[in-house]
Design a protein around this motif. Structure first.
Motif, PDB file in Angstrom:
ATOM      1  N   MET A   1      -8.140   1.908  -0.566  1.00  0.00           N
ATOM      2  CA  MET A   1      -8.855   2.099  -1.831  1.00  0.00           C
ATOM      3  C   MET A   1      -9.939   3.163  -1.687  1.00  0.00           C
ATOM      4  O   MET A   1     -10.115   4.012  -2.569  1.00  0.00           O
ATOM      5  CB  MET A   1      -9.454   0.767  -2.300  1.00  0.00           C
ATOM      6  CG  MET A   1      -8.417  -0.214  -2.815  1.00  0.00           C
ATOM      7  SD  MET A   1      -9.132  -1.712  -3.523  1.00  0.00           S
ATOM      8  CE  MET A   1      -9.685  -2.572  -2.048  1.00  0.00           C
ATOM      9  N   ASP A   2     -10.664   3.123  -0.579  1.00  0.00           N
ATOM     10  CA  ASP A   2     -11.723   4.106  -0.340  1.00  0.00           C
ATOM     11  C   ASP A   2     -11.166   5.526  -0.289  1.00  0.00           C
ATOM     12  O   ASP A   2     -11.833   6.483  -0.699  1.00  0.00           O
ATOM     13  CB  ASP A   2     -12.457   3.794   0.974  1.00  0.00           C
ATOM     14  CG  ASP A   2     -13.283   2.519   0.885  1.00  0.00           C
ATOM     15  OD1 ASP A   2     -13.542   2.056  -0.246  1.00  0.00           O
ATOM     16  OD2 ASP A   2     -13.659   1.979   1.939  1.00  0.00           O
ATOM     17  N   ASN A   3      -9.931   5.662   0.214  1.00  0.00           N
ATOM     18  CA  ASN A   3      -9.297   6.978   0.342  1.00  0.00           C
ATOM     19  C   ASN A   3      -8.510   7.378  -0.908  1.00  0.00           C
ATOM     20  O   ASN A   3      -7.829   8.407  -0.913  1.00  0.00           O
ATOM     21  CB  ASN A   3      -8.371   6.996   1.559  1.00  0.00           C
ATOM     22  CG  ASN A   3      -9.125   6.873   2.868  1.00  0.00           C
ATOM     23  OD1 ASN A   3     -10.255   7.371   2.991  1.00  0.00           O
ATOM     24  ND2 ASN A   3      -8.538   6.205   3.843  1.00  0.00           N
ATOM     25  N   GLY A   4      -8.602   6.564  -1.958  1.00  0.00           N
ATOM     26  CA  GLY A   4      -7.929   6.894  -3.209  1.00  0.00           C
ATOM     27  C   GLY A   4      -6.433   6.706  -3.182  1.00  0.00           C
ATOM     28  O   GLY A   4      -5.714   7.253  -4.032  1.00  0.00           O
TER      29      GLY A   4
ATOM     30  N   ASN B   1      -5.122  -1.757   6.162  1.00  0.00           N
ATOM     31  CA  ASN B   1      -6.478  -2.019   5.690  1.00  0.00           C
ATOM     32  C   ASN B   1      -6.556  -1.619   4.217  1.00  0.00           C
ATOM     33  O   ASN B   1      -6.605  -0.446   3.885  1.00  0.00           O
ATOM     34  CB  ASN B   1      -7.487  -1.215   6.525  1.00  0.00           C
ATOM     35  CG  ASN B   1      -8.922  -1.549   6.176  1.00  0.00           C
ATOM     36  OD1 ASN B   1      -9.263  -1.800   5.023  1.00  0.00           O
ATOM     37  ND2 ASN B   1      -9.774  -1.547   7.177  1.00  0.00           N
TER      38      ASN B   1
ATOM     39  N   GLN C   1      -8.958  -2.042   2.036  1.00  0.00           N
ATOM     40  CA  GLN C   1     -10.223  -1.431   1.638  1.00  0.00           C
ATOM     41  C   GLN C   1     -10.225   0.049   1.960  1.00  0.00           C
ATOM     42  O   GLN C   1     -10.688   0.874   1.162  1.00  0.00           O
ATOM     43  CB  GLN C   1     -11.390  -2.132   2.345  1.00  0.00           C
ATOM     44  CG  GLN C   1     -12.767  -1.700   1.858  1.00  0.00           C
ATOM     45  CD  GLN C   1     -12.975  -1.955   0.383  1.00  0.00           C
ATOM     46  OE1 GLN C   1     -12.779  -3.074  -0.090  1.00  0.00           O
ATOM     47  NE2 GLN C   1     -13.366  -0.929  -0.364  1.00  0.00           N
ATOM     48  N   ALA C   2      -9.696   0.399   3.131  1.00  0.00           N
ATOM     49  CA  ALA C   2      -9.612   1.804   3.508  1.00  0.00           C
ATOM     50  C   ALA C   2      -8.690   2.571   2.566  1.00  0.00           C
ATOM     51  O   ALA C   2      -8.975   3.716   2.190  1.00  0.00           O
ATOM     52  CB  ALA C   2      -9.113   1.934   4.952  1.00  0.00           C
TER      53      ALA C   2
ATOM     54  N   GLN D   1      -8.087   0.122  -7.244  1.00  0.00           N
ATOM     55  CA  GLN D   1      -8.929  -1.055  -7.080  1.00  0.00           C
ATOM     56  C   GLN D   1      -8.607  -2.121  -8.123  1.00  0.00           C
ATOM     57  O   GLN D   1      -8.606  -3.319  -7.821  1.00  0.00           O
ATOM     58  CB  GLN D   1     -10.402  -0.667  -7.168  1.00  0.00           C
ATOM     59  CG  GLN D   1     -11.346  -1.787  -6.756  1.00  0.00           C
ATOM     60  CD  GLN D   1     -12.762  -1.294  -6.548  1.00  0.00           C
ATOM     61  OE1 GLN D   1     -13.093  -0.164  -6.896  1.00  0.00           O
ATOM     62  NE2 GLN D   1     -13.606  -2.132  -5.976  1.00  0.00           N
TER      63      GLN D   1
ATOM     64  N   THR E   1       0.815  -1.211   0.000  1.00  0.00           N
ATOM     65  CA  THR E   1       0.000   0.000   0.000  1.00  0.00           C
ATOM     66  C   THR E   1       0.849   1.261   0.000  1.00  0.00           C
ATOM     67  O   THR E   1       0.328   2.350  -0.255  1.00  0.00           O
ATOM     68  CB  THR E   1      -0.938   0.038   1.226  1.00  0.00           C
ATOM     69  OG1 THR E   1      -0.165  -0.157   2.418  1.00  0.00           O
ATOM     70  CG2 THR E   1      -2.005  -1.042   1.140  1.00  0.00           C
TER      71      THR E   1
END
Length: 448
Positions: free
Chosen positions: A279-282, A274, A276-277, A286, A233
């Protein structure tokens, strides 16, 4: 007389089918061919094959149908799927269904040959794993991980390993490599949280500049083997695009160059964050996660395998004593019980530090509870955040959460003697993340 290995080629395009058959014959491999699913099933019944190559699109079905059929009726036969250019979803679906690997049209002979050679090595015998690496423990979770690693070793699919810091993600990655057909090829690793983010792209892909000496990237170094990228990440978004292309097309380009290099690399990634977090935060693409997470392996925290702690502790202690050339002490029963009941926020890494300290403190070759010096459970302190009669903190939620985060960071720094790298590991975040949070929470000046 040497018996030639046999391969089944399934494709409805006559020209492509004949090209693959001719290539295999030049490699000393006997090849049969089929133009559809029914013909392929008929040949599978009559003959024994070391590899099957199948197109994704067939007149009477698709390649996934054949992958599932072979997995059900001819277990152990590697199947590689040929997909159309840019069909990332098809490639991932094939790998998830149990395909050994995939090829993208137009087929490159530079990619076909190593794939065939790897598949033939897999068919001949199990890899002769000579590594001393081992995953300790007899708990159900550890036994499940061992079984999963054995299955993953028989594939070329990307693997993504999740788990907190110190749970053995790098060990699992190396075990997958050492039990695979790539065991004699390089195993190269990169921990992205340990390097400057601006340098990650050059490290991975290499660099070619007129004013500097040309540098080889880790993808080149791992060619034919496995590349393990930890804390994935942390890779910048611009580099994520190049990583995605490297996975999809199996080609890379050095920084400052326009020349493409074909690569044959098994990619294993890991993170303690995390996803998913992110990805959610750009912060993470994805589509890249979709390609990396073809197969997921979750490493348990030490407290989830508490029954294995005595065995793991004894092994780590023995290893450390042999390195120091000292007598191996034993644990008394109370010490082992205390270790089994301790929460280990830093997992195996913390256990190693505790044992090293105990080895220094113990007397008469016996480790006691006092020698372990385990942190005592912290008593709740008054923080001004006591709940009101309704059970809610008498403060705005953002301020409440910020105060908790501050206290957790301060505690971690105190436990590690103000060592930010060790504190980051204890908190389960990257050094870069901790540095950012220290600055944002106004702690950087106080803690430097």
């Amino acid at each position: 007389m040497t018996i030639k290995p046999s391969c089944l080629v399934v494709d409805d395009e006559t020209d492509l089918r004949e090209l693959i058959v001719l290539t295999l014959q030049r490699m000393g491999i006997h090849a049969d061919s089929a133009s559809d699913l029914d013909d392929a099933k008929y040949l599978l019944k009559r003959n024994s094959y070391a590899l099957c190559l199948t197109d994704m699109r067939l007149p009477d079905g698709n390649g996934l149908d054949l992958v599932r059929h072979i997995n059900q009726h001819y277990a152990g036969l590697p199947v590689a799927v040929i997909t159309a250019y840019g069909s990332a979803d098809n490639a991932v679906s094939a790998l998830k269904a149990g395909a050994f690997d995939y090829l993208t049209k137009p087929i490159s002979l530079q990619q076909l040959r190593p794939l065939v050679q790897a598949a033939l090595r897999l068919s001949k015998s199990e890899p002769s794993n000579s590594s001393e690496l081992t995953l300790l423990g007899n708990s159900a979770k550890i036994q499940h991980i061992r079984t999963t690693i054995e299955k993953l070793s028989r594939s070329q699919a990307p693997v993504h390993i999740k788990g907190a810091v110190g749970t053995g993600k790098a060990l699992a990655a190396e075990l997958i490599h050492m039990n695979s057909t790539r065991e004699h090829a390089p195993f190269i690793s990169l921990n992205c949280s340990a390097v400057d983010t601006d340098a990650i792209e050059a490290l991975l892909f290499g660099c070619k500049k007129e004013s500097e000496q040309e540098k080889t990237g880790l993808f080149h170094e791992a060619n034919g083997g496995t590349l393990f990228i930890d804390e994935v990440t942390e890779i910048p978004l611009v580099t994520q695009v190049k990583l995605l292309r490297a996975i999809q097309d199996k080609k890379i380009t050095k920084l400052g160059s326009s020349d493409e290099d074909t690569i044959d690399v098994r990619l294993i990634t890991a993170t303690s964050q995390n996803m998913q977090a992110a990805m959610d935060n750009g912060l993470f693409r994805q589509d890249l996660y979709y390609r990396l997470n073809v197969i997921e392996l979750i490493m348990p925290a030490l407290t989830e395998i508490a029954e294995d702690i005595p065995l793991i502790a004894s092994h780590l202690l023995e290893k450390r004593c042999k390195a120091l050339n000292v007598i191996i002490p034993s644990f008394d029963s109370q010490a082992l019980q205390a270790l089994s009941q301790y929460k280990f926020p830093g997992n195996v890494r913390e256990l190693e530090n505790i044992l090293e300290r105990a080895l220094t403190l113990c007397t008469h070759n016996k480790i006691s509870v006092s020698d372990l010096s385990l942190p005592k459970p912290e008593k709740s302190k008054s923080t001004g955040l006591e709940a009101n009669p309704d059970g809610l903190p008498d403060i705005a939620l953002p301020d409440y959460l910020e105060t908790i985060e501050k206290q957790a960071i301060i505690n971690a720094l105190e436990k590690t003697g103000q060592n930010k790298t060790a504190a980051a590991k204890l908190l389960g975040v990257s050094f870069r993340t901790l540095r950012y949070r220290l600055s944002k929470l106004g702690l950087s000046k106080d803690q430097d």
